[in-house]
Design a protein around this motif. Sequence first.
Motif, mmCIF file in Angstrom:
data_model
loop_
_atom_site.group_PDB
_atom_site.id
_atom_site.type_symbol
_atom_site.label_atom_id
_atom_site.label_comp_id
_atom_site.label_asym_id
_atom_site.label_seq_id
_atom_site.Cartn_x
_atom_site.Cartn_y
_atom_site.Cartn_z
ATOM 1 N N LEU A 38 0.831 -1.203 0.000
ATOM 2 C CA LEU A 38 0.000 0.000 0.000
ATOM 3 C C LEU A 38 0.867 1.256 0.000
ATOM 4 N N PRO A 39 0.601 2.182 -0.926
ATOM 5 C CA PRO A 39 1.335 3.450 -0.919
ATOM 6 C C PRO A 39 1.182 4.159 0.423
ATOM 7 N N ILE A 40 2.154 4.961 0.773
ATOM 8 C CA ILE A 40 2.224 5.730 2.024
ATOM 9 C C ILE A 40 2.425 4.799 3.221
ATOM 10 N N ILE A 41 1.501 3.865 3.426
ATOM 11 C CA ILE A 41 1.602 2.954 4.565
ATOM 12 C C ILE A 41 2.888 2.153 4.504
ATOM 13 N N ARG A 42 3.278 1.712 3.302
ATOM 14 C CA ARG A 42 4.469 0.871 3.161
ATOM 15 C C ARG A 42 5.737 1.585 3.642
ATOM 16 N N THR A 43 5.745 2.896 3.539
ATOM 17 C CA THR A 43 6.919 3.663 3.946
ATOM 18 C C THR A 43 7.112 3.655 5.458
#
Length: 202
Positions: A123-128
Motif C-alpha cells: 500500500l502506498p504511504i503505509i508501506r513507507t
Amino acid sequence: MIEKLLAVLSGFVIGVISNLGYGGVALLMAIESACIPLPSEVIMPFSGYLAWRGDMTLWGVALAGAVGCVLGSLVAYYAGAWGGRPLVEKYGRYVLISHHDLDLADRWFSRHGDITIFVGRLLPIIRTFIAFPAGISRMHLGRFVIYTFVGSFLWCYGLAWLGYTLGENWTGLKVYFHRFDFLIGAALLLGLVWYVRRHLRR
C-alpha cells in the motif's frame, strides 16, 4: 509547489539509478523504507523502463528493490524498538497514545503481524512507515524480514513490470499513482480523526 517537489525528486531518482544501476535501486528503496518518503512509484517504473531498454533485467531490479526495502525497513524497525517505544511510553499520553494502546498494538502484531506487514508493503504511504510500529511492538524479527521481503518483491516487481510494459511512456504512471496516494491519505486522515475523537471522549 507539490509538482515542483515531485519533479525534483524524480530527477534525483533518475540520476541515482542511471549512475549506480542495481545498487541505486537498492539504495533508493532502502531510503523509502526507512520512513523517508521517496516515490517508489518513480523508482521502480523507471527501473522497469531501463530493463525494457536492455540496461538491466526485470527480475534484477525487482530483487534489488526488495533487498533495499528489507534493509531500510530494518533501520525503521530498530528505531521503533530501541528509541520509539521508550518515547511513546514516556510521552505518548501527550498525543493520546496510552499504555493500553501499546498493549493492543503488541497483541495485534503478535497475532496478525505477518499479514499486516505483507499487506502494508503493498500500500502506498503505509508501506513507507509500517516498519516503525512493528519495531515498537517488537514483532518477531524473522517473520518481519520474511514478510517484508515477499510483500516488497511483489510491489517492486509490479511497478517495474508496468515501467517495462509501457517503455518510453512509463512517466504516465505518475498521475494515476498520485491519485491513489490521495485516496490512501484521505483514509488515514479519517482514521486519525476517529482515533482522536474516541480518546477525547474517554
